[in-house]
Design a protein around this motif. Structure first.
Motif, mmCIF file in Angstrom:
data_model
loop_
_atom_site.group_PDB
_atom_site.id
_atom_site.type_symbol
_atom_site.label_atom_id
_atom_site.label_comp_id
_atom_site.label_asym_id
_atom_site.label_seq_id
_atom_site.Cartn_x
_atom_site.Cartn_y
_atom_site.Cartn_z
ATOM 1 N N GLU A 43 -48.295 47.938 -27.217
ATOM 2 C CA GLU A 43 -49.462 47.475 -28.366
ATOM 3 C C GLU A 43 -49.411 48.110 -29.420
ATOM 4 N N ARG A 44 -50.096 49.326 -29.076
ATOM 5 C CA ARG A 44 -51.226 50.217 -29.680
ATOM 6 C C ARG A 44 -50.343 50.520 -31.116
ATOM 7 N N ILE A 45 -48.819 51.333 -30.555
ATOM 8 C CA ILE A 45 -47.744 51.263 -31.255
ATOM 9 C C ILE A 45 -47.638 51.023 -32.423
ATOM 10 N N ASP A 46 -47.210 49.351 -31.586
ATOM 11 C CA ASP A 46 -46.518 47.913 -32.678
ATOM 12 C C ASP A 46 -47.850 48.454 -33.812
ATOM 13 N N ASP A 47 -49.130 47.795 -33.296
ATOM 14 C CA ASP A 47 -50.371 47.812 -34.599
ATOM 15 C C ASP A 47 -50.281 49.444 -35.066
ATOM 16 N N LEU A 48 -50.502 50.720 -34.805
ATOM 17 C CA LEU A 48 -50.128 51.618 -35.958
ATOM 18 C C LEU A 48 -49.119 51.514 -36.694
ATOM 19 N N GLU A 49 -47.586 51.043 -36.023
ATOM 20 C CA GLU A 49 -46.782 51.298 -37.014
ATOM 21 C C GLU A 49 -47.132 49.525 -38.421
ATOM 22 N N LYS A 50 -47.972 48.952 -37.742
ATOM 23 C CA LYS A 50 -48.417 47.545 -39.055
ATOM 24 C C LYS A 50 -48.681 48.442 -39.942
ATOM 25 N N HIS A 51 -49.922 49.110 -39.540
ATOM 26 C CA HIS A 51 -51.203 49.425 -40.247
ATOM 27 C C HIS A 51 -50.402 50.665 -41.543
ATOM 28 N N VAL A 52 -50.331 51.921 -40.707
ATOM 29 C CA VAL A 52 -49.200 52.286 -41.340
ATOM 30 C C VAL A 52 -48.265 52.254 -42.878
ATOM 31 N N ALA A 53 -47.591 51.209 -42.123
ATOM 32 C CA ALA A 53 -46.569 50.880 -43.437
ATOM 33 C C ALA A 53 -47.305 49.921 -44.582
ATOM 34 N N ASP A 54 -48.413 49.196 -43.823
ATOM 35 C CA ASP A 54 -49.573 48.530 -45.046
ATOM 36 C C ASP A 54 -49.861 49.548 -45.628
ATOM 37 N N LEU A 55 -50.389 50.629 -45.047
ATOM 38 C CA LEU A 55 -51.077 51.852 -46.438
ATOM 39 C C LEU A 55 -50.391 51.730 -47.250
ATOM 40 N N MET A 56 -48.577 52.583 -46.561
ATOM 41 C CA MET A 56 -47.567 52.664 -47.695
ATOM 42 C C MET A 56 -47.741 51.768 -48.811
ATOM 43 N N THR A 57 -47.675 50.714 -47.665
ATOM 44 C CA THR A 57 -47.152 49.235 -49.439
ATOM 45 C C THR A 57 -48.720 49.777 -50.505
ATOM 46 N N GLU A 58 -49.943 49.915 -49.939
ATOM 47 C CA GLU A 58 -51.075 50.040 -51.117
ATOM 48 C C GLU A 58 -51.202 51.234 -51.600
ATOM 49 N N ALA A 59 -50.133 52.566 -51.661
ATOM 50 C CA ALA A 59 -49.659 53.859 -51.760
ATOM 51 C C ALA A 59 -48.861 52.786 -52.335
ATOM 52 N N GLY A 60 -48.098 51.991 -52.752
ATOM 53 C CA GLY A 60 -47.028 52.178 -53.521
ATOM 54 C C GLY A 60 -46.031 52.623 -53.029
ATOM 55 N N ILE A 61 -45.718 52.893 -51.700
ATOM 56 C CA ILE A 61 -44.600 54.292 -51.497
ATOM 57 C C ILE A 61 -43.225 53.021 -50.801
ATOM 58 N N GLU A 62 -42.722 52.490 -50.924
ATOM 59 C CA GLU A 62 -41.284 51.334 -49.936
ATOM 60 C C GLU A 62 -40.830 52.711 -49.146
ATOM 61 N N ASN A 63 -40.867 52.077 -48.194
ATOM 62 C CA ASN A 63 -40.506 52.152 -47.185
ATOM 63 C C ASN A 63 -39.806 50.951 -46.694
ATOM 64 N N THR A 64 -38.593 51.059 -45.279
ATOM 65 C CA THR A 64 -38.701 50.324 -44.074
ATOM 66 C C THR A 64 -39.272 50.582 -42.881
ATOM 67 N N ASP A 65 -39.505 49.499 -41.685
ATOM 68 C CA ASP A 65 -39.646 49.747 -41.128
ATOM 69 C C ASP A 65 -38.854 51.148 -39.642
ATOM 70 N N GLU A 66 -37.298 50.764 -40.484
ATOM 71 C CA GLU A 66 -36.369 51.630 -39.938
ATOM 72 C C GLU A 66 -36.754 52.157 -39.893
ATOM 73 N N GLU A 67 -36.802 53.353 -40.722
ATOM 74 C CA GLU A 67 -36.938 54.778 -41.011
ATOM 75 C C GLU A 67 -38.245 55.192 -40.888
ATOM 76 N N LEU A 68 -39.322 54.146 -40.618
ATOM 77 C CA LEU A 68 -40.912 54.733 -39.363
ATOM 78 C C LEU A 68 -40.529 55.011 -38.498
ATOM 79 N N LYS A 69 -39.537 54.597 -37.531
ATOM 80 C CA LYS A 69 -39.412 54.386 -36.304
ATOM 81 C C LYS A 69 -38.131 56.112 -36.147
ATOM 82 N N HIS A 70 -38.368 56.853 -36.858
ATOM 83 C CA HIS A 70 -37.505 58.057 -37.103
ATOM 84 C C HIS A 70 -38.519 58.899 -37.484
#
Length: 70
Positions: A43-70
């Motif tokens: 659950e903590r890892i899932d939350d962390l992935e979500k927060h990283v994705a949110d931060l990347m969106t705020e920073a204007g960086i486009e990235n897919t969830d699949e790329e985050l997992k690698h």
């Protein structure tokens, strides 16, 4: 007289059975605790992935969830 017929053999057998039962209970409790911790970490890892994705969106960086997992 066989060893199983001696007066103390029943006590020793009961002691061994009780010890094995305690070991089984302790092992089960430990397995449950490990499983719970693994679920919590998932659950903590899932939350962390979500927060990283949110931060990347705020920073204007486009990235897919699949790329985050690698």
């Amino acid at each position: 007289m066989a060893a199983a017929d001696s007066p103390g053999s029943g006590d020793l057998s009961q002691l061994a059975e009780n010890l094995l039962h305690q070991l089984q209970e302790n092992f089960q409790a430990l397995a449950e605790k490990i499983t719970l911790r693994m679920e919590e970490m998932g659950e903590r890892i899932d939350d962390l992935e979500k927060h990283v994705a949110d931060l990347m969106t705020e920073a204007g960086i486009e990235n897919t969830d699949e790329e985050l997992k690698h």
